[in-house]
Design a protein around this motif. Structure first.
Motif, PDB file in Angstrom:
ATOM      1  N   ASP A  10      73.768   2.293 -47.425  1.00 42.60           N
ATOM      2  CA  ASP A  10      72.632   3.134 -47.032  1.00 42.60           C
ATOM      3  C   ASP A  10      72.562   4.413 -47.867  1.00 42.60           C
ATOM      4  OD1 ASP A  10      72.158   1.180 -45.215  1.00 42.60           O
ATOM      5  OD2 ASP A  10      72.916   2.295 -43.483  1.00 42.60           O
ATOM      6  N   LEU A  11      73.727   4.998 -48.140  1.00 38.58           N
ATOM      7  CA  LEU A  11      73.740   6.216 -48.973  1.00 38.58           C
ATOM      8  C   LEU A  11      73.130   5.928 -50.341  1.00 38.58           C
ATOM      9  CD1 LEU A  11      77.273   7.807 -48.362  1.00 38.58           C
ATOM     10  CD2 LEU A  11      75.063   8.630 -47.556  1.00 38.58           C
ATOM     11  N   ILE A  12      73.417   4.737 -50.851  1.00 43.43           N
ATOM     12  CA  ILE A  12      72.892   4.381 -52.176  1.00 43.43           C
ATOM     13  C   ILE A  12      71.423   3.983 -52.094  1.00 43.43           C
ATOM     14  CG2 ILE A  12      73.033   2.648 -54.026  1.00 43.43           C
ATOM     15  CD1 ILE A  12      76.093   2.709 -53.707  1.00 43.43           C
ATOM     16  N   SER A  13      71.102   3.054 -51.210  1.00 40.98           N
ATOM     17  CA  SER A  13      69.742   2.510 -51.222  1.00 40.98           C
ATOM     18  C   SER A  13      68.707   3.541 -50.755  1.00 40.98           C
ATOM     19  CB  SER A  13      69.655   1.229 -50.396  1.00 40.98           C
ATOM     20  OG  SER A  13      70.000   1.515 -49.074  1.00 40.98           O
ATOM     21  N   GLU A  14      69.150   4.559 -50.021  1.00 43.37           N
ATOM     22  CA  GLU A  14      68.205   5.618 -49.631  1.00 43.37           C
ATOM     23  C   GLU A  14      68.296   6.832 -50.558  1.00 43.37           C
ATOM     24  OE1 GLU A  14      67.830   6.607 -45.515  1.00 43.37           O
ATOM     25  OE2 GLU A  14      68.584   4.649 -44.894  1.00 43.37           O
ATOM     26  N   GLN A  15      69.075   6.674 -51.627  1.00 44.19           N
ATOM     27  CA  GLN A  15      69.232   7.748 -52.628  1.00 44.19           C
ATOM     28  C   GLN A  15      69.641   9.078 -52.002  1.00 44.19           C
ATOM     29  OE1 GLN A  15      65.454   6.177 -54.631  1.00 44.19           O
ATOM     30  NE2 GLN A  15      66.503   7.255 -56.270  1.00 44.19           N
ATOM     31  N   LEU A  16      70.643   8.993 -51.121  1.00 41.44           N
ATOM     32  CA  LEU A  16      71.100  10.191 -50.425  1.00 41.44           C
ATOM     33  C   LEU A  16      72.254  10.875 -51.146  1.00 41.44           C
ATOM     34  CD1 LEU A  16      70.941   8.810 -46.770  1.00 41.44           C
ATOM     35  CD2 LEU A  16      69.246  10.190 -47.989  1.00 41.44           C
ATOM     36  N   ILE A  17      72.796  10.212 -52.173  1.00 44.80           N
ATOM     37  CA  ILE A  17      73.864  10.814 -52.982  1.00 44.80           C
ATOM     38  C   ILE A  17      73.535  10.613 -54.464  1.00 44.80           C
ATOM     39  CG2 ILE A  17      75.704  10.564 -51.262  1.00 44.80           C
ATOM     40  CD1 ILE A  17      76.594   8.008 -52.753  1.00 44.80           C
ATOM     41  N   ASP A  18      74.342  11.290 -55.306  1.00 42.83           N
ATOM     42  CA  ASP A  18      74.114  11.192 -56.749  1.00 42.83           C
ATOM     43  C   ASP A  18      75.268  10.501 -57.468  1.00 42.83           C
ATOM     44  OD1 ASP A  18      71.610  13.012 -57.036  1.00 42.83           O
ATOM     45  OD2 ASP A  18      72.977  14.016 -55.651  1.00 42.83           O
ATOM     46  N   TYR A  19      76.463  10.564 -56.865  1.00 40.90           N
ATOM     47  CA  TYR A  19      77.650   9.949 -57.463  1.00 40.90           C
ATOM     48  C   TYR A  19      78.417   9.188 -56.397  1.00 40.90           C
ATOM     49  CZ  TYR A  19      76.624  13.078 -61.292  1.00 40.90           C
ATOM     50  OH  TYR A  19      75.989  13.742 -62.308  1.00 40.90           O
ATOM     51  N   ARG A  67      80.358  -4.464 -58.356  1.00 34.91           N
ATOM     52  CA  ARG A  67      79.211  -4.790 -57.497  1.00 34.91           C
ATOM     53  C   ARG A  67      78.608  -3.503 -56.920  1.00 34.91           C
ATOM     54  NH1 ARG A  67      81.485 -10.169 -56.180  1.00 34.91           N
ATOM     55  NH2 ARG A  67      80.424 -10.769 -58.076  1.00 34.91           N
ATOM     56  N   ILE A  68      79.475  -2.612 -56.498  1.00 36.17           N
ATOM     57  CA  ILE A  68      79.020  -1.312 -55.969  1.00 36.17           C
ATOM     58  C   ILE A  68      78.270  -0.546 -57.070  1.00 36.17           C
ATOM     59  CG2 ILE A  68      79.800   0.947 -55.126  1.00 36.17           C
ATOM     60  CD1 ILE A  68      82.116  -0.489 -53.700  1.00 36.17           C
ATOM     61  N   ALA A  69      78.838  -0.555 -58.267  1.00 41.45           N
ATOM     62  CA  ALA A  69      78.225   0.193 -59.382  1.00 41.45           C
ATOM     63  C   ALA A  69      76.860  -0.393 -59.728  1.00 41.45           C
ATOM     64  CB  ALA A  69      79.141   0.166 -60.594  1.00 41.45           C
ATOM     65  N   ASP A  70      76.749  -1.706 -59.694  1.00 38.72           N
ATOM     66  CA  ASP A  70      75.463  -2.332 -60.008  1.00 38.72           C
ATOM     67  C   ASP A  70      74.407  -1.965 -58.968  1.00 38.72           C
ATOM     68  OD1 ASP A  70      76.176  -3.448 -62.402  1.00 38.72           O
ATOM     69  OD2 ASP A  70      76.714  -5.401 -61.569  1.00 38.72           O
ATOM     70  N   LEU A 115      70.766   0.617 -59.588  1.00 43.30           N
ATOM     71  CA  LEU A 115      69.353   0.387 -59.246  1.00 43.30           C
ATOM     72  C   LEU A 115      68.674   1.679 -58.821  1.00 43.30           C
ATOM     73  CD1 LEU A 115      69.523  -2.842 -57.013  1.00 43.30           C
ATOM     74  CD2 LEU A 115      69.025  -2.686 -59.452  1.00 43.30           C
ATOM     75  N   TYR A 116      69.490   2.648 -58.327  1.00 44.22           N
ATOM     76  CA  TYR A 116      68.928   3.873 -57.752  1.00 44.22           C
ATOM     77  C   TYR A 116      69.296   5.120 -58.564  1.00 44.22           C
ATOM     78  CZ  TYR A 116      68.189   0.666 -53.929  1.00 44.22           C
ATOM     79  OH  TYR A 116      67.782  -0.409 -53.175  1.00 44.22           O
ATOM     80  N   PHE A 142      87.035   0.059 -66.632  1.00 47.77           N
ATOM     81  CA  PHE A 142      85.785  -0.025 -65.878  1.00 47.77           C
ATOM     82  C   PHE A 142      84.803   1.058 -66.354  1.00 47.77           C
ATOM     83  CE2 PHE A 142      83.339   1.583 -62.278  1.00 47.77           C
ATOM     84  CZ  PHE A 142      82.691   0.436 -61.854  1.00 47.77           C
ATOM     85  N   ASP A 143      85.317   2.287 -66.472  1.00 43.60           N
ATOM     86  CA  ASP A 143      84.474   3.428 -66.869  1.00 43.60           C
ATOM     87  C   ASP A 143      83.907   3.269 -68.287  1.00 43.60           C
ATOM     88  OD1 ASP A 143      85.162   4.744 -64.478  1.00 43.60           O
ATOM     89  OD2 ASP A 143      86.784   5.871 -65.417  1.00 43.60           O
ATOM     90  N   LEU A 144      84.713   2.705 -69.164  1.00 46.83           N
ATOM     91  CA  LEU A 144      84.263   2.568 -70.551  1.00 46.83           C
ATOM     92  C   LEU A 144      83.094   1.578 -70.631  1.00 46.83           C
ATOM     93  CD1 LEU A 144      85.364   3.886 -73.179  1.00 46.83           C
ATOM     94  CD2 LEU A 144      86.479   1.727 -73.707  1.00 46.83           C
ATOM     95  N   TRP A 145      83.112   0.621 -69.683  1.00 44.02           N
ATOM     96  CA  TRP A 145      82.051  -0.389 -69.652  1.00 44.02           C
ATOM     97  C   TRP A 145      80.846   0.029 -68.809  1.00 44.02           C
ATOM     98  CZ3 TRP A 145      81.196  -2.661 -64.719  1.00 44.02           C
ATOM     99  CH2 TRP A 145      80.052  -3.489 -64.693  1.00 44.02           C
ATOM    100  N   VAL A 146      81.079   0.569 -67.613  1.00 39.88           N
ATOM    101  CA  VAL A 146      80.004   0.628 -66.596  1.00 39.88           C
ATOM    102  C   VAL A 146      78.779   1.377 -67.141  1.00 39.88           C
ATOM    103  CG1 VAL A 146      80.858   2.714 -65.363  1.00 39.88           C
ATOM    104  CG2 VAL A 146      79.561   0.967 -64.127  1.00 39.88           C
ATOM    105  N   PRO A 147      77.605   0.739 -67.110  1.00 39.49           N
ATOM    106  CA  PRO A 147      76.426   1.375 -67.723  1.00 39.49           C
ATOM    107  C   PRO A 147      76.078   2.710 -67.067  1.00 39.49           C
ATOM    108  CG  PRO A 147      75.934  -0.887 -66.983  1.00 39.49           C
ATOM    109  CD  PRO A 147      77.349  -0.597 -66.575  1.00 39.49           C
ATOM    110  N   ASN A 148      76.197   2.788 -65.730  1.00 36.55           N
ATOM    111  CA  ASN A 148      75.819   4.018 -65.022  1.00 36.55           C
ATOM    112  C   ASN A 148      77.047   4.874 -64.722  1.00 36.55           C
ATOM    113  OD1 ASN A 148      76.262   1.655 -63.384  1.00 36.55           O
ATOM    114  ND2 ASN A 148      75.605   2.766 -61.568  1.00 36.55           N
ATOM    115  N   PHE A 149      77.822   5.118 -65.764  1.00 40.27           N
ATOM    116  CA  PHE A 149      78.998   5.987 -65.624  1.00 40.27           C
ATOM    117  C   PHE A 149      78.575   7.443 -65.480  1.00 40.27           C
ATOM    118  CE2 PHE A 149      82.030   8.815 -67.849  1.00 40.27           C
ATOM    119  CZ  PHE A 149      83.126   8.648 -67.020  1.00 40.27           C
TER     120      PHE A 149
END
Ligand code: GCO
Ligand code: MG
Length: 402
Positions: free
Chosen positions: A272-281, A297-300, A304-305, A328-335
């Motif tokens: 919910d925090l992610i899908s409602e854009q209630l946080i930034d990180y 999976r969480i990062a993906d 989206l948001y 993980f960090d070196l790869w993850v697109p939304n680092f």
């Protein structure tokens, strides 16, 4: 090829660490961090009693299936003990997979998306002057991002402030130490710290602060507003996140970016925090949120948001976690950023690793696997010591959030 042995190694080179080690029939080994600060032996029992017997003889290459087997197979889903055990197995299996492919782990995830991983260090001091000096030290060490914590006048202890400056360790006694907390004193004091840092060091560095779950939503809103002028990179764990709706109220009041999730175990905790854009990180880590398989999976979902990652990297995340996190960090697109609380030299000696620090960035190295090993002979000379995290009380004795 099959899983021949799974062992758990408990060691205390300065603090407790639990490591799961998987040995395959062809001799390949992989390790994963299973450390749950203050509850280490619960995870050891989970691994030894329940995970090991069920996995012996299985194909180690089927890491995805094994993840679901452990997650669904227990019937009792989620929770920090279960998920730390699953995380350790998953990390060890990815380590094995990458060694079999003869590639650094990040290549298996999709290759690197950046040259290196920006990390933040922890500047802390008893007074604003002390913290200012520590911020200066981190700047000299090359850090681009610095978390600043300071003691509060008339409060005996504050989260994040330690005697040993470069190495912060909150688990300090077998039976929890008792701290006393005053929200009023804290809220009056903290904006002065960031005002002083900007005044002395200017605007080049990213500044972060961890509230460690101590405020109510409306108090968080006030703190966020009062810090807006200092352009924070993030305000972390300002209020407990069990009630995710609370963050709607905070969001309505402040543009200070918010980071949450170091104690989250699954995608469901942050959905919910992610899908409602209630946080930034999102702060979930390899060790506590289901290993590489689940963290990606969480990062993906977060991607989206436009929410970015900021993985937990305290001292209780062992070097094995740090190594895996850096791939993980070196790869993850939304680092976004990676926390880097340095381990003491005794810990680094038990866990030889390929990752290196330079100019405010960490790089995981290019050896096959996640690049972190464990010296079992050295580990054995540091036996487990029972240690707990502190608790926190208000000035009238009411039990509060630590
Ligand atoms: C952080 C965390 C840690 C935790 C610790 C508890 O931001 O790094 O808040 O300092 O207190 O990981 O085990
Ligand atoms: Mg924190």
């Amino acid at each position: 090829m099959q899983i021949e042995e799974i062992s758990t190694i408990v060691t205390c080179p300065g603090r407790n660490f639990v490591t799961a080690k998987i040995t395959c029939s062809d001799g390949t080994t992989g390790i994963g961090d299973a450390t749950l600060n203050g509850r280490e032996m619960a995870v050891v029992a989970y691994l030894d009693e329940h995970v090991r017997p069920a996995l012996l003889g299985r194909d180690p290459r089927r890491s995805e299936e094994i993840w679901h087997y452990l997650y669904r197979g227990a019937y009792w889903r989620r929770g920090p003990v279960t998920m730390s055990a699953i995380s350790a197995i998953d990390t060890a299996l990815w380590d094995i997979k990458a060694k079999l492919a003869d590639l650094p782990l990040y290549e298996l995830l999709g290759g690197r998306s950046r040259d290196a991983v920006m990390v933040y260090g922890h500047a802390n001091g008893e007074t604003i002057e002390d913290t200012l000096a520590e911020v200066g030290r981190y700047i000299e060490l090359g850090y681009k991002a610095i978390r600043a914590q300071t003691g509060v006048p008339d409060m005996d202890s504050t989260y994040g402030v330690s005697g040993d400056k470069l190495y912060y360790e909150p688990a300090d006694a077998a039976i929890p130490t008792e701290n006393v907390w005053s929200t009023t004193r804290y809220l009056d004091h903290i904006p002065k710290l960031f005002e002083a840092i900007r005044e002395q060091y200017g605007w080049e560095h990213h500044l972060l602060h961890d509230v460690h779950h101590r405020l109510t939503p409306i108090e968080t809103a006030r703190l966020g507003k009062s810090l807006e002028t200092y352009r924070m990179f993030w305000l972390e764990d300002a209020t407990p996140a069990e009630n995710q709706e609370a963050f709607r109220l905070i969001r309505q009041h402040t543009t200070t970016p918010l980071a949450v999730g170091e104690i989250f175990n699954t995608i469901w905790d942050c959905k919910d925090l992610i899908s409602e854009q209630l946080i930034d990180y999102i702060r979930a880590s390899v060790t506590h949120a289901g290993g590489i398989t689940h963290l990606r999976r969480i990062a993906d979902l977060a991607g989206l948001y436009q929410i970015r990652t900021g993985c937990h990297g305290a001292t209780d995340n062992s070097p094995v976690c740090m190594g895996a996190a850096l791939h993980f960090d070196l790869w993850v697109p939304n680092f976004g950023i990676q926390e880097y609380m340095r381990h003491i030299p005794e810990t680094d000696a038990v866990f030889p690793h390929a990752y290196t620090f330079k100019d405010g960035y960490l790089h995981p190295g290019d050896v096959p696997g996640h690049g972190v090993d464990i010296d079992e002979t050295l580990a054995a000379i540091h036996p487990y010591k029972p240690m707990s995290l502190p608790i926190n009380r208000l000035e009238d004795g009411t039990l509060w959030h630590w």
